[in-house]
Motif scaffolding. Structure first.
Motif, PDB file in Angstrom:
ATOM      1  N   PHE A  33      14.401  -7.141 -18.693  1.00 22.71           N
ATOM      2  CA  PHE A  33      14.122  -8.571 -18.689  1.00 22.71           C
ATOM      3  C   PHE A  33      12.637  -8.912 -18.603  1.00 22.71           C
ATOM      4  O   PHE A  33      12.246 -10.035 -18.885  1.00 22.71           O
ATOM      5  CB  PHE A  33      14.860  -9.245 -17.526  1.00 22.71           C
ATOM      6  CG  PHE A  33      16.337  -9.152 -17.653  1.00 22.71           C
ATOM      7  CD1 PHE A  33      17.028  -9.963 -18.532  1.00 22.71           C
ATOM      8  CD2 PHE A  33      17.052  -8.247 -16.894  1.00 22.71           C
ATOM      9  CE1 PHE A  33      18.395  -9.868 -18.672  1.00 22.71           C
ATOM     10  CE2 PHE A  33      18.422  -8.150 -17.020  1.00 22.71           C
ATOM     11  CZ  PHE A  33      19.098  -8.961 -17.914  1.00 22.71           C
ATOM     12  N   SER A  34      11.807  -7.973 -18.196  1.00 21.94           N
ATOM     13  CA  SER A  34      10.404  -8.297 -17.945  1.00 21.94           C
ATOM     14  C   SER A  34       9.534  -8.230 -19.190  1.00 21.94           C
ATOM     15  O   SER A  34       8.471  -8.838 -19.227  1.00 21.94           O
ATOM     16  CB  SER A  34       9.835  -7.358 -16.883  1.00 21.94           C
ATOM     17  OG  SER A  34       9.742  -6.052 -17.403  1.00 21.94           O
ATOM     18  N   GLY A  35       9.942  -7.496 -20.183  1.00 19.61           N
ATOM     19  CA  GLY A  35       9.115  -7.336 -21.378  1.00 19.61           C
ATOM     20  C   GLY A  35       8.134  -6.182 -21.280  1.00 19.61           C
ATOM     21  O   GLY A  35       7.409  -5.911 -22.223  1.00 19.61           O
ATOM     22  N   ALA A  36       8.100  -5.523 -20.149  1.00 23.65           N
ATOM     23  CA  ALA A  36       7.233  -4.352 -19.989  1.00 23.65           C
ATOM     24  C   ALA A  36       7.899  -3.157 -20.666  1.00 23.65           C
ATOM     25  O   ALA A  36       9.103  -3.155 -20.900  1.00 23.65           O
ATOM     26  CB  ALA A  36       7.008  -4.067 -18.508  1.00 23.65           C
ATOM     27  N   PRO A  37       7.113  -2.137 -20.991  1.00 25.74           N
ATOM     28  CA  PRO A  37       7.727  -0.934 -21.573  1.00 25.74           C
ATOM     29  C   PRO A  37       8.786  -0.343 -20.641  1.00 25.74           C
ATOM     30  O   PRO A  37       8.632  -0.365 -19.415  1.00 25.74           O
ATOM     31  CB  PRO A  37       6.542   0.029 -21.721  1.00 25.74           C
ATOM     32  CG  PRO A  37       5.340  -0.846 -21.752  1.00 25.74           C
ATOM     33  CD  PRO A  37       5.664  -2.034 -20.915  1.00 25.74           C
ATOM     34  N   ILE A  38       9.856   0.146 -21.241  1.00 23.60           N
ATOM     35  CA  ILE A  38      10.964   0.699 -20.461  1.00 23.60           C
ATOM     36  C   ILE A  38      10.437   1.864 -19.622  1.00 23.60           C
ATOM     37  O   ILE A  38       9.784   2.770 -20.132  1.00 23.60           O
ATOM     38  CB  ILE A  38      12.107   1.187 -21.382  1.00 23.60           C
ATOM     39  CG1 ILE A  38      12.697   0.012 -22.181  1.00 23.60           C
ATOM     40  CG2 ILE A  38      13.199   1.882 -20.587  1.00 23.60           C
ATOM     41  CD1 ILE A  38      13.385  -1.029 -21.342  1.00 23.60           C
ATOM     42  N   GLY A  39      10.723   1.820 -18.353  1.00 26.73           N
ATOM     43  CA  GLY A  39      10.308   2.848 -17.423  1.00 26.73           C
ATOM     44  C   GLY A  39       9.160   2.420 -16.523  1.00 26.73           C
ATOM     45  O   GLY A  39       8.882   3.080 -15.529  1.00 26.73           O
ATOM     46  N   THR A  40       8.513   1.301 -16.874  1.00 29.56           N
ATOM     47  CA  THR A  40       7.386   0.843 -16.055  1.00 29.56           C
ATOM     48  C   THR A  40       7.856   0.472 -14.654  1.00 29.56           C
ATOM     49  O   THR A  40       7.386   1.011 -13.660  1.00 29.56           O
ATOM     50  CB  THR A  40       6.693  -0.356 -16.717  1.00 29.56           C
ATOM     51  OG1 THR A  40       6.267   0.018 -18.020  1.00 29.56           O
ATOM     52  CG2 THR A  40       5.500  -0.813 -15.900  1.00 29.56           C
ATOM     53  N   ALA A  41       8.777  -0.485 -14.580  1.00 32.43           N
ATOM     54  CA  ALA A  41       9.282  -0.908 -13.264  1.00 32.43           C
ATOM     55  C   ALA A  41      10.083   0.209 -12.609  1.00 32.43           C
ATOM     56  O   ALA A  41      10.055   0.347 -11.384  1.00 32.43           O
ATOM     57  CB  ALA A  41      10.135  -2.170 -13.392  1.00 32.43           C
ATOM     58  N   ALA A  42      10.784   0.984 -13.411  1.00 35.14           N
ATOM     59  CA  ALA A  42      11.576   2.076 -12.833  1.00 35.14           C
ATOM     60  C   ALA A  42      10.689   3.044 -12.064  1.00 35.14           C
ATOM     61  O   ALA A  42      10.985   3.419 -10.926  1.00 35.14           O
ATOM     62  CB  ALA A  42      12.344   2.805 -13.929  1.00 35.14           C
ATOM     63  N   GLY A  43       9.594   3.432 -12.656  1.00 38.03           N
ATOM     64  CA  GLY A  43       8.685   4.353 -11.981  1.00 38.03           C
ATOM     65  C   GLY A  43       7.941   3.710 -10.821  1.00 38.03           C
ATOM     66  O   GLY A  43       7.836   4.289  -9.738  1.00 38.03           O
ATOM     67  N   LEU A  44       7.442   2.492 -11.039  1.00 43.96           N
ATOM     68  CA  LEU A  44       6.662   1.831  -9.990  1.00 43.96           C
ATOM     69  C   LEU A  44       7.537   1.419  -8.807  1.00 43.96           C
ATOM     70  O   LEU A  44       7.109   1.508  -7.656  1.00 43.96           O
ATOM     71  CB  LEU A  44       5.928   0.625 -10.570  1.00 43.96           C
ATOM     72  CG  LEU A  44       4.830   0.957 -11.595  1.00 43.96           C
ATOM     73  CD1 LEU A  44       4.265  -0.313 -12.201  1.00 43.96           C
ATOM     74  CD2 LEU A  44       3.741   1.798 -10.966  1.00 43.96           C
ATOM     75  N   TRP A  45       8.752   0.971  -9.078  1.00 48.14           N
ATOM     76  CA  TRP A  45       9.655   0.596  -7.980  1.00 48.14           C
ATOM     77  C   TRP A  45      10.073   1.828  -7.181  1.00 48.14           C
ATOM     78  O   TRP A  45      10.244   1.758  -5.968  1.00 48.14           O
ATOM     79  CB  TRP A  45      10.883  -0.123  -8.508  1.00 48.14           C
ATOM     80  CG  TRP A  45      10.659  -1.525  -8.980  1.00 48.14           C
ATOM     81  CD1 TRP A  45       9.478  -2.080  -9.388  1.00 48.14           C
ATOM     82  CD2 TRP A  45      11.629  -2.552  -9.089  1.00 48.14           C
ATOM     83  NE1 TRP A  45       9.670  -3.380  -9.744  1.00 48.14           N
ATOM     84  CE2 TRP A  45      10.976  -3.701  -9.582  1.00 48.14           C
ATOM     85  CE3 TRP A  45      12.987  -2.610  -8.841  1.00 48.14           C
ATOM     86  CZ2 TRP A  45      11.641  -4.896  -9.814  1.00 48.14           C
ATOM     87  CZ3 TRP A  45      13.653  -3.795  -9.083  1.00 48.14           C
ATOM     88  CH2 TRP A  45      12.985  -4.931  -9.559  1.00 48.14           C
ATOM     89  N   THR A  46      10.258   2.959  -7.860  1.00 49.51           N
ATOM     90  CA  THR A  46      10.604   4.186  -7.147  1.00 49.51           C
ATOM     91  C   THR A  46       9.448   4.620  -6.256  1.00 49.51           C
ATOM     92  O   THR A  46       9.658   5.024  -5.102  1.00 49.51           O
ATOM     93  CB  THR A  46      10.973   5.296  -8.144  1.00 49.51           C
ATOM     94  OG1 THR A  46      12.044   4.835  -8.979  1.00 49.51           O
ATOM     95  CG2 THR A  46      11.406   6.557  -7.432  1.00 49.51           C
ATOM     96  N   LEU A  47       8.224   4.512  -6.761  1.00 48.38           N
ATOM     97  CA  LEU A  47       7.058   4.832  -5.930  1.00 48.38           C
ATOM     98  C   LEU A  47       6.942   3.873  -4.743  1.00 48.38           C
ATOM     99  O   LEU A  47       6.589   4.292  -3.638  1.00 48.38           O
ATOM    100  CB  LEU A  47       5.784   4.796  -6.768  1.00 48.38           C
ATOM    101  CG  LEU A  47       5.629   5.916  -7.805  1.00 48.38           C
ATOM    102  CD1 LEU A  47       4.377   5.696  -8.643  1.00 48.38           C
ATOM    103  CD2 LEU A  47       5.604   7.276  -7.137  1.00 48.38           C
ATOM    104  N   ALA A  48       7.266   2.596  -4.958  1.00 48.51           N
ATOM    105  CA  ALA A  48       7.249   1.628  -3.855  1.00 48.51           C
ATOM    106  C   ALA A  48       8.308   1.969  -2.818  1.00 48.51           C
ATOM    107  O   ALA A  48       8.071   1.855  -1.609  1.00 48.51           O
ATOM    108  CB  ALA A  48       7.474   0.213  -4.385  1.00 48.51           C
ATOM    109  N   SER A  49       9.464   2.399  -3.279  1.00 48.32           N
ATOM    110  CA  SER A  49      10.531   2.793  -2.355  1.00 48.32           C
ATOM    111  C   SER A  49      10.118   4.006  -1.522  1.00 48.32           C
ATOM    112  O   SER A  49      10.379   4.061  -0.313  1.00 48.32           O
ATOM    113  CB  SER A  49      11.802   3.094  -3.156  1.00 48.32           C
ATOM    114  OG  SER A  49      12.871   3.404  -2.322  1.00 48.32           O
ATOM    115  N   ILE A  50       9.442   4.946  -2.152  1.00 48.48           N
ATOM    116  CA  ILE A  50       8.937   6.114  -1.425  1.00 48.48           C
ATOM    117  C   ILE A  50       7.877   5.684  -0.410  1.00 48.48           C
ATOM    118  O   ILE A  50       7.865   6.163   0.731  1.00 48.48           O
ATOM    119  CB  ILE A  50       8.386   7.171  -2.409  1.00 48.48           C
ATOM    120  CG1 ILE A  50       9.528   7.781  -3.227  1.00 48.48           C
ATOM    121  CG2 ILE A  50       7.608   8.258  -1.685  1.00 48.48           C
ATOM    122  CD1 ILE A  50       9.075   8.620  -4.402  1.00 48.48           C
TER     123      ILE A  50
END
Length: 173
Positions: A78-95
């Motif tokens: 939904f964000s328009g960012a390249p696929i995997g951007t939020a996935a990687g950054l959110w996982t790093l935030a969770s860590i």
């Protein structure tokens, strides 16, 4: 026998325990598509990210560390960012949140606000740089600063909403 209320020791509904946090993040990620707003620069705060961080800060033990991957992929749709951007950054935030919760034993509201603010600034800046790799770095970061400020100022409101959702999640019946 006609019971009027929940019995003592009766657990909360299992579907509410599992669905409410995930559904709130997923609906918040899809929210920008429902708003009829066209802008030349990012002004809407990443509400999905805000709910994700607030759930993580409110209930650190609720989700595993890797939960940022599927929820971030949903947000990427939904964000328009390249696929995997939020996935990687959110996982790093969770860590990062899991690490900070192990290091800071007595966290208060202002600690959570600072942690969320730092993570929002880092995630939004890195996402903007990943989305626009060829653009001037100073220009890209200058465009995203208002979105970061609005997002950081909205953290207390989103934290309060997350608390309300958590009360509904834990309510018996």
């Amino acid at each position: 026998m006609n019971r009027k209320g929940p019995r003592l020791g009766e657990p909360a509904s299992l579907w509410r325990m599992r669905i409410v946090p995930v559904a709130s993040v997923m609906l918040a990620s899809a929210l920008p598509l429902m708003l009829p707003l066209i802008a030349s620069s990012p002004v809407l705060p990443p509400v999905g990210l805000l709910f994700f961080l607030c759930w993580q800060l409110l209930r650190t033990e609720m989700w595993p560390v890797w939960v940022g991957l599927p929820l971030g992929l949903w947000d990427d749709l939904f964000s328009g960012a390249p696929i995997g951007t939020a996935a990687g950054l959110w996982t790093l935030a969770s860590i990062a949140i899991a690490y900070s919760s192990q290091r800071i034993y007595w966290r208060g509201f202002f600690h959570d606000w600072v942690i969320a603010g730092l993570l929002i600034a880092a995630i939004q800046s890195l996402a903007a740089l990943i989305t626009h790799p060829d653009a001037d770095t100073a220009h890209v970061l200058g465009l995203v600063v208002p979105q970061i400020v609005i997002s950081v100022l909205l953290v207390p409101l989103i934290m309060r909403l997350t608390g309300k959702f958590d009360n509904f999640r834990l309510k018996r019946r």
